[in-house]
Scaffold this active site. Structure first.
Site, short mmCIF file in Angstrom:
data_model
loop_
_atom_site.label_atom_id
_atom_site.label_comp_id
_atom_site.label_asym_id
_atom_site.label_seq_id
_atom_site.Cartn_x
_atom_site.Cartn_y
_atom_site.Cartn_z
N CYS A 118 0.84 -1.19 0.00
CA CYS A 118 0.00 0.00 0.00
C CYS A 118 0.88 1.25 0.00
O CYS A 118 1.85 1.34 0.75
CB CYS A 118 -0.96 0.09 1.18
SG CYS A 118 -2.13 -1.27 1.23
N HIS B 229 18.10 -37.05 -5.44
CA HIS B 229 17.34 -37.47 -4.26
C HIS B 229 15.84 -37.23 -4.44
O HIS B 229 15.10 -37.23 -3.46
CB HIS B 229 17.86 -36.74 -3.01
CG HIS B 229 19.29 -37.06 -2.73
ND1 HIS B 229 19.70 -38.30 -2.27
CD2 HIS B 229 20.42 -36.33 -2.89
CE1 HIS B 229 21.03 -38.30 -2.13
NE2 HIS B 229 21.48 -37.12 -2.51
N ASN C 284 -2.37 1.77 5.68
CA ASN C 284 -1.44 0.72 5.25
C ASN C 284 -1.18 -0.15 6.47
O ASN C 284 -0.78 0.37 7.51
CB ASN C 284 -0.14 1.38 4.75
CG ASN C 284 0.96 0.38 4.47
OD1 ASN C 284 0.69 -0.80 4.28
ND2 ASN C 284 2.20 0.84 4.44
N GLY C 285 -1.41 -1.46 6.35
CA GLY C 285 -1.16 -2.35 7.48
C GLY C 285 -2.38 -3.20 7.77
O GLY C 285 -3.25 -3.37 6.90
N LYS D 223 12.85 -15.23 -9.66
CA LYS D 223 12.58 -14.18 -10.66
C LYS D 223 11.58 -14.67 -11.69
O LYS D 223 10.66 -13.96 -12.09
CB LYS D 223 13.87 -13.74 -11.39
CG LYS D 223 14.86 -12.97 -10.57
CD LYS D 223 14.50 -11.51 -10.37
CE LYS D 223 13.86 -11.28 -9.02
NZ LYS D 223 14.66 -11.17 -7.89
N ARG E 221 4.07 -0.15 -4.74
CA ARG E 221 3.81 -0.70 -3.41
C ARG E 221 2.50 -1.49 -3.34
O ARG E 221 2.22 -2.15 -2.34
CB ARG E 221 3.73 0.44 -2.38
CG ARG E 221 5.01 1.24 -2.27
CD ARG E 221 4.84 2.32 -1.24
NE ARG E 221 4.76 1.76 0.09
CZ ARG E 221 5.80 1.53 0.88
NH1 ARG E 221 7.01 1.81 0.45
NH2 ARG E 221 5.64 1.02 2.07
N LYS F 222 5.90 -4.25 -3.59
CA LYS F 222 7.34 -4.11 -3.39
C LYS F 222 7.74 -4.31 -1.93
O LYS F 222 8.70 -4.99 -1.63
CB LYS F 222 7.78 -2.73 -3.88
CG LYS F 222 9.27 -2.47 -3.77
CD LYS F 222 10.03 -3.33 -4.74
CE LYS F 222 11.51 -3.10 -4.69
NZ LYS F 222 12.25 -4.16 -5.39
N GLU G 256 17.49 -17.91 -6.80
CA GLU G 256 17.12 -16.54 -7.18
C GLU G 256 16.61 -16.50 -8.63
O GLU G 256 15.63 -15.81 -8.92
CB GLU G 256 18.34 -15.62 -6.98
CG GLU G 256 18.18 -14.18 -7.41
CD GLU G 256 17.08 -13.42 -6.67
OE1 GLU G 256 16.52 -13.92 -5.69
OE2 GLU G 256 16.75 -12.30 -7.13
N TRP H 59 -2.64 -2.77 -1.81
CA TRP H 59 -2.36 -4.19 -1.95
C TRP H 59 -3.31 -4.87 -0.98
O TRP H 59 -3.20 -4.69 0.23
CB TRP H 59 -0.90 -4.49 -1.59
CG TRP H 59 -0.51 -5.91 -1.84
CD1 TRP H 59 -0.09 -6.44 -3.03
CD2 TRP H 59 -0.47 -6.98 -0.89
NE1 TRP H 59 0.19 -7.78 -2.88
CE2 TRP H 59 -0.05 -8.14 -1.58
CE3 TRP H 59 -0.78 -7.09 0.47
CZ2 TRP H 59 0.10 -9.38 -0.96
CZ3 TRP H 59 -0.64 -8.33 1.10
CH2 TRP H 59 -0.20 -9.45 0.37
N GLU I 37 7.98 -14.98 -10.16
CA GLU I 37 7.25 -13.75 -9.87
C GLU I 37 6.94 -12.93 -11.11
O GLU I 37 5.95 -12.21 -11.15
CB GLU I 37 7.93 -12.90 -8.79
CG GLU I 37 9.21 -12.21 -9.17
CD GLU I 37 9.75 -11.34 -8.03
OE1 GLU I 37 10.96 -11.19 -7.96
OE2 GLU I 37 8.97 -10.79 -7.23
#
Ligand code: M6R
Length: 615
Positions: A2, A507, A101-102, A488, A27, A610, A484, A75, A491
């Site tokens: 947010c 395994h 926000n929260g 990438k 955000r 973000k 990583e 968000w 997402e």
């Protein structure tokens, strides 16, 4: 998570707020909304979807001129991404609008209480309850700042709240607990925002609000108090980058710009930290050297990409400092009741400095008596403020949701910490430290060389746009690089992608290999631990024998791998521990190009934000 913007001043508030929301859209982009007071009443517009939807709405039906306003980009947490659930939320009698926000953890209890007073909720959000609570408190208190303080005393959870009162149109009041909020100080104008990029066009002078503080903001001044109304001392700071750093600067995507900025970001992170004799001077680490000498264990806590940087760093820390090092997902850390002592150094890695999981891990570590060192990219954010010391990465603002330059600089920063520890504890001679520092200092140039050779990677990525699944394998520091690369791709391209330690394939995961599946292999330098190189060649053969198409990342001159690579991506030769700084870059470009080929919004991938300020 947010984005929040507020403005009071001499400019048209709607323009300033919408401009700020544009900068903060990274955000959260599930919905956007704005509120001003016009003709003595609230004017609130909000729309599900990206900010462009709200902008179209405002174009079709412009808001009246106002000098004070606030906006939100969401968000979604409580309630889906709909018009009704978008912020701002308005109180039942239409006096107060609130953005948030929260998460308000006791919203159910407050909702029940308000229901008894006849208040009916119109949205599914936890935020709406604050609007109603604030209105009834304001009717008794008579002043918005006082009402905010009283209301906050009743809230639990994490919140940044901003409110506007229809009967007091030139003023915004905001409160902060566990979610970010900065105040921009202009000339006859003031700003509120989740981060400084929202007002960087107008001012670089800012103050960071502390925990449990309320700010009363007007064009001609700001007053900051705690939740009890006591004045508090604020720490002003000046933003060191300018508006251009938060723009795309000619690139189609922020991600492309940020990938290209990596050589500079790495160089800037080294800048000023190497003395003329080649040794490290880390004045920022304000933990006494005597205490650093006594550290008997390091625990790294982080999330996502930052966690992968921590995994890379573990290899360097144990090799250079001979200190046992554990790397732990911050979201798991405090729940397993970790054993922590004063002699354990916890390193918290976070680009944003606001990731709630990491912040909670930091708090837990400090409560248990451990020392915490933050590696962070955002000046004045919560994690460094709550840590014993901080080493800032100097990546500049990272706007694309997918982390790129932050990752490289996090590795460099933790390497600096590791070398510094080796230096002060005598694990390495001065000339040995200086030699590794020289290797690090070569890396901006090497990353630059990689950037010049990526056209083939883009073309290759497009070929795999229809793949069902992509696997990544690596050994040693190549293993976190594989993780990583897979993150990438997940997402950005929304594809099944997995990273594995190459030796672990046999395994179980090798059962995933079928005809035509792309497997990206991060090959360790042959001159590093020779045995690693030999072993990964065997792993490549194992997957090829079962039909995989291999895309091999190997250093220049490594001809041994050539016969086993269906596609070969070359990176400059580097010492083993430096290799992640070059081998990650083609993986970033691969994911970006593949997602672009699929028509995805690369800078704002679905379901993500973000900075993740909820647990
Ligand atoms: O701001 P932080 O470094 O604490 O963020 C941690 C993760 O949320 C972040 O790295 C995330 O995994 C990235 N979007 C991945 O590209």
């Amino acid at each position: 998570m947010c984005g929040i913007v507020g403005y009071a001043g001499h400019r048209p508030a709607v323009d300033v707020v919408v401009g700020g929301l544009k900068r903060l859209e990274y955000r959260g982009y599930d919905s956007a909304g704005i509120a001003v007071v016009a003709d003595g009443a609230l004017d609130v517009r909000k729309k599900a979807g990206k900010l462009a939807n709200l902008q179209a709405m405002l174009e079709a039906d412009p808001m009246k001129d106002a000098s004070t306003g606030m906006g939100h980009t969401r968000w979604a947490t409580h309630g889906g991404p709909t018009d009704v659930n978008a912020h701002p939320h308005v109180s039942s009698r239409g006096r107060v609008a609130v953005i948030h926000n929260g998460i308000i953890e006791n919203f159910a209890e407050l909702t029940a209480e308000l229901a008894e007073q006849g208040v009916v909720m119109t949205s599914e959000t936890d935020t709406e309850v604050v609007a109603h609570l604030l209105e009834s408190t304001l009717e008794q208190a008579g002043d918005l700042a006082e009402a905010m303080r009283l209301a906050c005393q009743r809230l639990s959870g994490a919140f940044t709240l901003v409110a506007i009162d229809a009967q007091d149109p030139d003023r915004l009041v905001a409160a902060r607990r566990n979610s970010p909020l900065v105040v921009g100080i202009g000339d006859g104008e003031h700003f509120l925002a989740s981060d400084v990029s929202a007002f960087i066009d107008y001012t670089r002078d800012a103050i960071e609000l502390g925990q449990d503080q309320v700010v009363d903001l007007r064009a001609d001044g700001v007053v900051v108090t705690d939740f009890r109304g006591q004045p508090v001392e604020v720490t002003p700071f000046t933003v060191t980058w300018d508006a251009a750093a938060a723009e795309k600067g000619g690139y189609d995507l922020f991600m492309l710009k940020e990938i290209a900025e990596q050589p500079k970001a790495v160089a800037d992170t080294l800048l000023g930290r190497i003395a003329p004799d080649g040794l490290l001077r880390l004045d920022e680490i304000r933990i006494p050297v005597a205490e650093l000498r006594e550290v008997d264990k390091i625990v790294i806590v982080a999330c996502g990409t930052a966690y992968h940087a921590g995994m890379v760093a573990k290899y360097a820390i144990e090799h250079w400092c001979r200190i046992p090092c554990e790397v732990e997902l911050a979201s798991e850390f405090r729940y397993r009741d970790p054993i922590l002592t004063r002699r354990i150094l916890v390193i918290a890695i976070s680009q944003s400095g606001e990731t709630m999981d990491t912040l909670m891990a930091v708090r837990h570590a400090r409560e248990q008596g451990a020392r915490v060192l933050a590696i962070c990219n955002t000046n004045g954010s919560t994690i460094p403020r709550e840590s014993d010391a901080v080493l800032y990465t100097q990546a500049g603002p990272e706007i694309a949701v997918a982390s790129t330059k932050a990752f490289l600089t996090q590795i460099v920063a933790v390497y600096l910490v590791a070398l510094y520890l080796a230096q002060v504890r005598g694990n390495k001679f001065g000339d040995e430290v200086a030699a590794i520092v020289r290797q690090l200092a070569d890396m901006p140039h090497k990353v630059d060389l990689v950037l010049d050779t990526l056209e083939g990677v883009r073309a290759l990525a497009e070929q795999f746009a229809e793949a069902q699944s992509v696997l990544f394998i690596g050994r040693h520091v190549g293993y976190p690089v594989a993780l990583e690369g897979a993150l990438k791709l997940k997402e950005l391209a929304y594809m099944h992608a997995e990273g594995f330690a190459a030796g672990e394939l046999k395994h179980g995961p090798i059962a995933l290999i079928e005809e035509g599946i792309p497997v990206i292999v991060v090959v360790p330098p042959p001159l590093g631990r020779g045995v690693l190189h030999e072993k990964i060649i065997s792993n490549i053969q194992e997957v090829r024998a079962r039909g995989a198409v291999t895309i091999v990342i190997a250093e220049e001159g490594d001809e041994v791998v050539t016969p086993y690579a269906d596609h070969l991506i070359r990176v400059p030769a580097c010492p083993t521990l430096m290799q992640p700084l070059v081998s990650t870059v083609p993986l970033q470009v691969f994911a970006c190009a593949l997602a672009t080929a699929k028509g995805h919004d690369v800078d704002q991938p679905r379901n993500l934000a973000k900075s993740v300020t909820v647990e």
